[in-house]
Every structure is written in structure tokens, then in C-alpha cells.
Design an enzyme around this catalytic site. Sequence first.
Site, PDB file in Angstrom:
ATOM      1  N   HIS B  43     -26.035  53.403  -2.245  1.00 30.99           N
ATOM      2  CA  HIS B  43     -26.440  53.033  -3.593  1.00 30.99           C
ATOM      3  C   HIS B  43     -26.916  51.576  -3.654  1.00 30.99           C
ATOM      4  O   HIS B  43     -27.907  51.269  -4.307  1.00 30.99           O
ATOM      5  CB  HIS B  43     -25.259  53.247  -4.535  1.00 30.99           C
ATOM      6  CG  HIS B  43     -25.607  53.155  -5.974  1.00 30.99           C
ATOM      7  ND1 HIS B  43     -26.284  54.143  -6.646  1.00 30.99           N
ATOM      8  CD2 HIS B  43     -25.372  52.189  -6.884  1.00 30.99           C
ATOM      9  CE1 HIS B  43     -26.444  53.796  -7.893  1.00 30.99           C
ATOM     10  NE2 HIS B  43     -25.908  52.611  -8.070  1.00 30.99           N
ATOM     11  N   HIS B  89     -28.715  57.737 -12.840  1.00 35.83           N
ATOM     12  CA  HIS B  89     -27.277  57.779 -13.087  1.00 35.83           C
ATOM     13  C   HIS B  89     -26.809  59.219 -12.908  1.00 35.83           C
ATOM     14  O   HIS B  89     -26.072  59.751 -13.730  1.00 35.83           O
ATOM     15  CB  HIS B  89     -26.922  57.214 -14.469  1.00 35.83           C
ATOM     16  CG  HIS B  89     -26.013  56.044 -14.378  1.00 35.83           C
ATOM     17  ND1 HIS B  89     -25.001  55.791 -15.262  1.00 35.83           N
ATOM     18  CD2 HIS B  89     -25.930  55.051 -13.456  1.00 35.83           C
ATOM     19  CE1 HIS B  89     -24.352  54.695 -14.909  1.00 35.83           C
ATOM     20  NE2 HIS B  89     -24.901  54.223 -13.810  1.00 35.83           N
ATOM     21  N   ASN B 527     -35.831  52.736  -7.357  1.00 37.10           N
ATOM     22  CA  ASN B 527     -34.432  53.045  -7.151  1.00 37.10           C
ATOM     23  C   ASN B 527     -34.382  54.326  -6.332  1.00 37.10           C
ATOM     24  O   ASN B 527     -35.271  55.156  -6.430  1.00 37.10           O
ATOM     25  CB  ASN B 527     -33.773  53.220  -8.538  1.00 37.10           C
ATOM     26  CG  ASN B 527     -32.363  53.757  -8.460  1.00 37.10           C
ATOM     27  OD1 ASN B 527     -32.087  54.873  -8.898  1.00 37.10           O
ATOM     28  ND2 ASN B 527     -31.464  52.983  -7.904  1.00 37.10           N
TER      29      ASN B 527
END
Lengths: 223, 728, 79
Positions: B43, B89, B527
Site C-alpha cells: 500500500h 479504499h 494509486n
Amino acid sequence: MKIGVVIFPGANCDADALYAVERIGAEPVELWHAEPDLKGVDAVILPGGFSYGDYLRPGAIARFSKVMRPLEEFARGGGPTLGVCNGFQVLTEARLLPGALLQNMSLRFVCRTVPVRVEHPDTPWSGACVPGEILHLPVAHNEGNYFAAEETIAQLEDEGRVIFRYLENPNGSRNDIAGICNAERNVVGMMPHPERVSDPLLGSEEGLKVLRSVLEFAGAKVH
Amino acid sequence: MNLEETYRSLGLSDAEYARVRELLGRTPNFLELSLFSVMWSEHCGYKNSRPLLGRFPSEGGRVLQGPGENAGVVEVGEGWALAFKVESHNHPSAVEPYQGAATGVGGIIRDILAMGARPVAVLDSLRFGDPADGRVRYLFREVVRGIGGYGNPVGVPTVGGEVEFAPAYTGNPLVNAMCVGLLRVEDLMRSRAVGVGNRVILLGARTGRDGIHGATFASDELSGESEARRPNVQVGDPFAGKVLIEACLELRRRDLLVALQDLGAAGITSSASEMAAKGGVGIEIETDRVPLREGGMEPWEVMISESQERMLAVVEPERVEEVLKVAARYGLGAAVVGRVADHGELRVLCGGEVAGSVPAEYLADAPAYEREVVEPEYLKEAQRLDVEEIPVPGDFNAVLLRMLSHPNLCSRRSVWEQYDYQVRTNTVVGPGADAAVMRIKGTKLGYAVVTDGRGKWCYLDPEGGGAATVAEAYRNLSCVGAEPVALTNCLNFGSPEKPAVYYQLARSIEGMSRACEALGTPVVSGNVSLYNETSGGAVYPTPVVGMVGVLEDVSCHATPGFGREGDVVAVVGASGRASLAGSEYLEIVHGRVAGRPPEPDLALEKECADRVRRLIAEGLVDTAHDISSGGLAVALAEMAIAGGVGVEVEVGSGRRPDVELFGEAGGQILIAVPGERWDEVREALAGVPWQIIGRTGGGGLKIGGFVDLKLEELRGAYGRDLFAEETG
Amino acid sequence: MSETLRRVRVLVRPKEGILDPQGEAVRRALPALGFGGVGSVHVGRLIELEVEDESQVEDMCRRLLANPTIEEYEWEVIG
């Protein structure tokens, strides 16, 4: 004309209200929640938002902030006062207006433009409209379901204090109530957001009629 | 627990632990191990994707800040700039959907804030499993509530996004949140810590045990155990978030900050070590100065806590008092928790003693794994499609109504009405159009923003699907009249340790990169979310693109709804490419996910989209819509429903009617133009393929001899409530 | 914690007769999970606080913790 816009820490429509005040050619004045001073304004708007997070009940904590004492005096003394959305919730919590705003019947937040009928133009916040005029105004709330005891609702109707009424009820409000005024008619609370329809680029400026009413009201008082 | 058990329980491999020892030249203590474990998680450390991400083009004329900061920044004009980024998320939302989604929105908003920008728009790209499944419906409902529950109070309009359903996402929903921020070019903030002796101030909420080891959790595959790990999930406080926004913007405006960084995954550890590594300095944090929400927290817990609504600022000593005063006015917590030092280490102090100290650059430099790219076996089988085996339906009215009411094609109104998409009165075109259009007050300028993902296509053809995803975003922005400028992306994939998934990741990045180069839209932020797997296998490989475009005059824009009767309706773009491969029709009507979707012809794609955009910018065209999922028939139905005006068209290439009506290819845009303007439009379209197919008017949709439906019938099918109990 | 603080529990719920859509939603959801025989359901709020002077609690409830227009409340000292 100076129109004050109260800024609570969780207000989020304050900038929109200030912008709309500018659009009608009045002088916008920021009123910070922690200062007990209305800075000599001629009218006050309590804008939408989530005043203090609204975790307990919308508006429950805001009514005790420092700005509310002079504001209550102003309102009780006949000063033109408008609560929009969360501002309406604050006015009911402060007992400047009767009733309360419950969670929407759908249990969902709703953001939608709805037709609203102007029932009575005899307030500082509806005078620029003709009776029965239909405005298309957006709502954006989770707790906009107007509730009051049956006697109170009957009294509001009898005294002509339901100022705005939904033609398509988005939240389950009693009697399709979108906005009401106090007995003296200077304090108005409404769930729809007139300040959001303030520019043709955004689709319409119908909402400015509500705000322009206060200019006409002030003008009439001077002459 | 012995040492080996300890580092393994923290998520470090034997090789990674050996590397830590080698770098430090000694055995790390528990706190130091914790720092490495969170910073070297997938992450935070992008261990598996970093070598591939370098492929993305990241430069362009308008780019002020490319990858490597909290968000990318592009120039709009007249001194204005936009900061934007999309982030996942997924894992928190799978376990606690409301808070997972809410904190996803809060986190991306703070990333934008860290650039010195006011957050002005949020978009959410959501994917869920089969809506017939009760838990899927619960996840869907709560994720949408969570987005509204944070975004509405915090006062940032949610103006767009996507919702898609496919069995591949059951148990592992994708929740990607994008935020756009507006700033003056001169206000651009960065997160580089400089100035030995400067103070480090922690702004915002108090620190609790929220999300301890959340970052490592986000990188694990979801298992039955995940649900038991619920206390890890952070809780959002939009009121605190709102106060943080206003206070930080005032600090920025008064030029009181040297650097600013949000606290996301891995909390103070990640923020402080990144700020230090970027500035080539050290940072000392005194954990006993961090305001705590609960007693008895260990220094390592303070360092990796993921409590929300916090930012870290570097401030010159003589300005500290002023910063604290501003914070107090907003009722915002603020505490000096450390200082910038010259030793280059992230040093943790507790009670005056050093509790741990590690060179910041080591933390920021996670090991990278490169793997072999091997074509997986499933691909050939999945790409096989013999159209002759697919029966041609008899009743196209029924087919179209069935498609319009399908959860993947019906109106998203029941979702976006739960979001405040208007607050701040800048939303010119809200949700439901090809892209959202926003104005910049006080100027004629505007910008448009969109998110797109095509998981199914990427599954069937990772490279072609990756390119098609970027092309679709480009086309969507062009359809509202915006010049596409740059993009951010969120790469949602399964476990990279599986060769098939690694292949998907590598080829999708290749396809996206090729499209970015051909279309001139660099990648300025992004991301990566890997390990999106459940017992049923990996999710569809789903790169999500968030693209931003600029309008020189925002009053000249287009929307999809037919606005007038009698308009000429034309298709711009190559005809004859539509295919059933990977189409919604093939899946909804024939129950198949198969075939190799047509690869975009990028040069032609760009030419056609640019022409349409220019026609809109010149005020000649105000009605445009991209032909996408569901093909021509669905696109026409959407335009008729949105505008409340019917349309009659002919199709006649002689191909199968279901291919004509429902085939998908990308690269085509429908426009509607008043007859008197058509000649001018036709001239402007010289050199690109176009075709008139009909005219607007009448009370419904007529397509050749195949479809004849009234507007009410279309609305009835399309306008379903996705949350109604019978959904699915 | 100070020795002089008392723990008080306040229960706030919708007044009799006030429509309670949250309670209604729970009531509808229970049978779907196999729980039959459920009558009315009301959703309220539980507030726990520590106070020095419990004689103030009544006033706290009236002025802030509950809205008498729509809610009723009760409270007790629990420690």
C-alpha cells in the site's frame, strides 16, 4: 443594504449565500459564530451546512453559539431573518420558529430540484414573488421532514404562515411544508436553497427572487 | 513471540527482514520493525507495481506537478491550477462499508489540501458484485451512504463517478475516490521538509488506535478473518475534516507553512519519513507530545496510527505561535510534535529517550519486485466468440427495455441524488452527463472531470482494455466541450504474485500508456490497489482513470439530452467497427462475457473527439453523447430521456441488427444539431468519418424497423431505483 | 477520573406518535433475517456522561440533549 451571513464552523453554504447576496447588489457581511456581534446588518441569513457537525441533532449546538444571542434579539425585534436548510433547523432549535425537522421519510439524503409554490408574499423573504408563483429550487438535506403537533400545523395554515410549499414533496414534510414564518412574519425558515439558483450559468437564477424580496422590503420601509 | 514470528506477523518477508538488517547494520527494535513493515507494505511502498509505473508518460505543457507528490497539478490559465488524484479504499470498504467509503473521501480530500488547493469536486468510481446478493446490496447501500455521509457535510460537491456490478467484485468491492482541488499557481504547496530547526506541527484530530496496521491490512487478500479485524478500520469525522480544510487554507493564504502533508496510511510514520526523504533531512518526533484520544498508547502505536483528519506541517520557529493562533480560532487541535534535523533519520523520541531511529530514505525505498510477464491461459479461451452461435432476438423493443433497466445501464440518479452535487455553486453540469462541468468563479474558465473504468474489457484484453479506458475518458470530456489535459489513475488488480494478474497489470499499463501518448494526456498522479481477491479469485483487472479537461469559455458546453425537435442527429467516428465482443448486450441478454473487444484506433479517436470538442467550444453544437456501454440504441435512449425529446433514426449497414443496435466499439460520438447549423458543422467535420442517422422529434425512440418505444416506456425502464428492495 | 463525578445515562427516543422512519426500517428488516413476531420498533439515542452535579441533568436534557418537540427522555445515575 447590508446582509449578514452567519458562519458556523461546519457551515458549507456560507460562501454561496455571500455570493448570492452580492448577486442581488447588497453588501455581504460575514458574521463569525464566536463573535456576539451582528455588525449593524439590516438582515441576516443563516446558511446551510452542518453547523457543529450535527451529530446530536441538526442545529442543536449551533443555537448556543455566541452569535445567537444578538441574533435572537434582532429576530425578536422584527429584523428580517432567513434560515436556509441547516439555518432553518437552527431557528427551530432556537424556538424562533415552531416545529422540528425530522429525518427524511426515505432515510436518504436527497439533492434534487423541486417545484415550490410561494403561498404568501407578505414576508421580507417572499415579497418579490406573486402568490401561487412556482419556483424551481434545489433541496439538499437528510433532515428536512417538517414536523409539528397537529394544532401547530393547523395554526400555521390558519395564520397563513406556510410561506413555501412543495409541489413534489421530497422528504415527507407535513402538509408539504417547505418553509414557514413566525407570527410576526419577519423570520422565515425554508429547506430549499434559493442561493443555489443564483446564476443563469447554473441553470437559473429563480432563487434570487427570494433574496431580492428583502431589498424591496427594506426599500418599502424607507419610503 | 520470537523475532521471526514478530516480523512475519507485521507482514515482512524473510528477505525483507534481511534487507532491513543489512541496511541498518544491526537488529531493529520492535518500533523500527513496525516502521519498516508499514512503509514497505504494498500500500505504501508499491513493491510490485513501481517498476511498471515508470512506463506512464508524465510530462506535458500544462503539468506543474507530476507523480511523486500528494496529487498532480495542471495549469488551467489566468493563474489558476487544478490538483487532482484518485485513490482506492477497497479493503476498508469491504469490511466496514460506511466508514471505509467515508474515510476514502476524507483521505483524498486531504491529499488535495496538502497541495495548497481548495477541494472543489469529488467523484467516486464504485464496483460491486451481483446485486442479487444480499451482502452486495448492503455494501452498495452503505458505501453510497458513507460517501454522502462524509462528502455532504464537508462541503465538497460530489459531481460524478461510476457504479458498476459484476460477479467478479463480489466480496471485494472497488471504492475509488477522486478529488479535484482549485488553487492559484503561486499557492502550490509541496511536502518537502527543509530548514534544520524548523518545527513539525500536527494539526487536527487527536490520535487513537484507529487503523493500527491498516496499511498492511489493505495489502492482504480478504479472507473470512478480515471481518473479525474490524477495529482496524478508521472512523471519519467530516466536521473535523471541514475545520481542517478551512484552517489549512488560511495557513496557506497567510504563507505560514514551509511544507504540508496529509496523514494517510501509516500515519505519522509515512508522512514524516516522506517529508524528510524528499527534503534530504531528518525529522524527530516526540511521541509524548502527540495529543492522544486514549491512554496507554505505545510510541509505535502513535507512529503508525491512522486516525483521520490530521495533517503534518513544517513551520519556521518564529511562526509557530501564529499557526497555533489560527488553529485555535477554528477550534482545530494543533501541537508541536517534533523538529527538522540534519541527521537524515526518522527519529522517534519518548520521554527524552530515543525509542527508534531509521534513515528516512530507507523507509521511503521499499524493495521492488519485478516479475515475468507471461500470457495467462484463460485469455485465449475468453477471447473466443463465434457470433454465429448467438441467436438474433425477435423483439428488439423488449431487449432494449431489458437492457435499460439492467443495474449496469439504468439511471444512476438514485445514487447521485444522495450526494450534494451543487454546494459551492460552481456545478454547471452535474452528475448524469458524459462528464461534470465546473466553473471557476470570476473568470470565463471552466473545467470538466470524469472517471472511467472498463474492467470487463481489461479482463478480455488487458492492453486493449487499458487503452480503451483512457480513450473513453478522453471522449467523455470532449463530449462536454473540454480539452482533455491530464489524468490520474487507480490500478485495481488481484494478487501480483499470480502470473495471470501480473500479466494483466503489466499489459494494462502498456495499453494505457500508449493511449496517453497518442492522446497527449500525461499521468500526473495515481494509486495502486493490489490483492483485490476473495475465495472466488481476483477481481476484473480494473484500472480506473480520472481525467481532467479545460474549457476556455465554460458557457460553451454540451450535454447529452436532446434539446429541440427537428435536430439533425449524426454519428461522428468510424462506423462498422461495433462488435458484440465484451458488450453489455452479450452479457445481459445472452449471459456471456467473451470475445476480444475492438482495440481503439487512437489517432482517429483523437481526431474525431477533438473536432466535436471544437464544435462545442465554438457554440455550434450543444448536444453530444458518447456511444458506450449498451451501444447505439442505449445511447439514443439516454439522450431522449435526458432531454424529454424523442428521436427517429435509420440503421442500414446490412449487419446483424443486434450488432448495429447494441454492438460496442468506442470511438463514436452522437451529436444533435439544428438544421440551419448543419452545413457549418459538416464543413468543420471534413476529413473525419460521420454519418447522419436521423432527426429528433416525436414522442419516443424509433430505430429503423426494430425499435419503437414511447418516452414513458423508456423512462419506466431506465429510471429504476437501484436501492429498491426488489433490486436484482 | 475524579472521585466526585457520577455517571449518568440518558435515553432519548422519539415521542409517542412521532413517525420514526429509522425504527420502521428496522422493523421491516427483521423478518427478512428470520425474526418473526416483532411489534413496533423505535430507534433512539443513548448518551452517557459524567457529571459533578446530577441536579443539572434534567436541565441538560431539556435544553440540549433532547428536543422536546419531537423527543422524550429519561435518565438515571448508573455509578
